[in-house]
Write an enzyme that holds these catalytic residues in place. Structure first.
Site, PDB file in Angstrom:
ATOM      1  N   SER A  94       0.430   0.004   3.540  1.00 58.62           N
ATOM      2  CA  SER A  94       0.883  -0.721   2.234  1.00 58.62           C
ATOM      3  C   SER A  94       1.865  -1.909   2.603  1.00 58.62           C
ATOM      4  O   SER A  94       2.842  -1.831   3.612  1.00 58.62           O
ATOM      5  CB  SER A  94       1.446   0.320   1.345  1.00 58.62           C
ATOM      6  OG  SER A  94       2.123  -0.432   0.123  1.00 58.62           O
ATOM      7  N   TYR A 131       7.652   6.517   0.028  1.00 53.73           N
ATOM      8  CA  TYR A 131       6.326   5.970  -0.045  1.00 53.73           C
ATOM      9  C   TYR A 131       6.577   4.897   1.174  1.00 53.73           C
ATOM     10  O   TYR A 131       5.485   4.831   2.042  1.00 53.73           O
ATOM     11  CB  TYR A 131       5.855   5.533  -0.900  1.00 53.73           C
ATOM     12  CG  TYR A 131       4.578   4.626  -1.159  1.00 53.73           C
ATOM     13  CD1 TYR A 131       3.301   5.485  -1.284  1.00 53.73           C
ATOM     14  CD2 TYR A 131       4.220   3.273  -1.092  1.00 53.73           C
ATOM     15  CE1 TYR A 131       2.119   4.974  -1.173  1.00 53.73           C
ATOM     16  CE2 TYR A 131       3.028   2.865  -1.132  1.00 53.73           C
ATOM     17  CZ  TYR A 131       2.005   3.518  -1.064  1.00 53.73           C
ATOM     18  OH  TYR A 131       0.737   3.055  -1.343  1.00 53.73           O
TER      19      TYR A 131
END
Ligand code: NAP
Length: 242
Positions: free
Chosen positions: A140, A153
């Site tokens: 990501s 994350y």
């Protein structure tokens, strides 16, 4: 036969990757955690288009679950191997670190980073023996530049990126490539509660990406045309990080 295993293949980006790889001729193993209905829908779409797919339920964050499922699959496919692995399964538990509890941290790290390790370690042996393999992980933008509210994350995705680079060096001589893709905002269940109308103004392309666009990139990295690309992180974000 060379199979492709896509973790979190039931929905979103994973489902689109399953369909794209099936279109390229791979029989696809659709992994899912709990949404069997969605996994079956993905399977049906692949079969309706003339492809081949099967389901394999396991929790990527649970070592025993990963080992049992992949061992079972191998025992029922003695002439086949998992030649393509797409580490895609993921969750978000966003909050500022000052409010982040242990479970918010560990569940995200376990799912993304430990999941990457458990599944990749389990399947890479056959790729090395057969001297052909492709490992693509869905990282990501958060793992490259960090996002507030996503220390868990961002840490998990950053860890996957670093592990991708290291593993690529370990296995390059055996015809196995290891890469990551790093999407920005993509329209899926994971982003459905975000304010797309406001956020899209921050994206040079002026819109969220589509799961199919990420899937096409993964399909390219898996193809023979990408045999000389390894250890890379390919960003796909409409110019968001430029
Ligand atoms: P999604 O629509 O929420 O789908 C998540 C998928 O992961 C589902 O198939 C889910 O299975 C599976 N999953 C979750 N935990 C699992 C576990 N422990 N074991 C096995 N499967 C599990 O998410 P998405 O947006 O497609 O995201 C896919 C990947 O792209 C994730 O790694 C995410 O971090 C990454 N990503 C997404 C975006 C974005 O904007 N959407 C941006 C950058 C990166 P069930 O259906 O059974 O629940």
């Amino acid at each position: 036969m060379k199979y492709a295993l896509v973790t979190g293949g039931s929905r979103g980006i994973g489902s689109a990757v399953c369909k794209a790889l099936a279109k390229e001729g791979f029989p696809v193993i659709i992994n899912y955690m709990s949404r069997e209905d969605a996994a079956l829908e993905t399977k049906k779409a692949i079969e309706d288009a003339g492809g081949k797919a099967e389901l394999l339920q396991f929790d990527v964050a649970d070592l025993k679950s990963v080992d049992a499922a992949v061992t079972y699959w191998s025992s029922t496919h003695t002439d086949d191997y998992i030649a393509v692995l797409v580490n895609n399964a993921g969750i978000r538990k966003d909050t500022l670190m000052m409010w982040m509890d242990d479970e918010d941290w560990s569940s995200v790290i376990n799912t993304h980073l430990n999941g990457f390790f458990y599944v990749t370690r389990k399947v890479q042996g056959d790729m090395l023996k057969k001297r052909w393999g492709r490992i693509v992980s869905v990282a990501s933008l958060s793992g490259i530049k960090g996002m507030p509210g996503q220390t868990n994350y961002s840490a998990a995705k950053g860890g996957i990126i670093a592990a991708t680079k290291a593993l690529a060096l370990e296995v390059a001589k055996r015809g196995v490539t290891v890469n990551a893709v790093a999407p920005g905002f993509v329209e899926t269940d994971m982003t459905k509660e975000l304010d797309e109308n406001t956020l899209k103004n921050t994206i040079p392309a002026g819109r969220f990406g589509k799961a199919e666009e990420v899937a096409d990139l993964v399909a390219f990295l898996v193809s023979d045309k990408a045999a000389y690309i390894t250890g890379q992180v390919i960003e796909i974000n409409g110019g968001l990080n430029t």
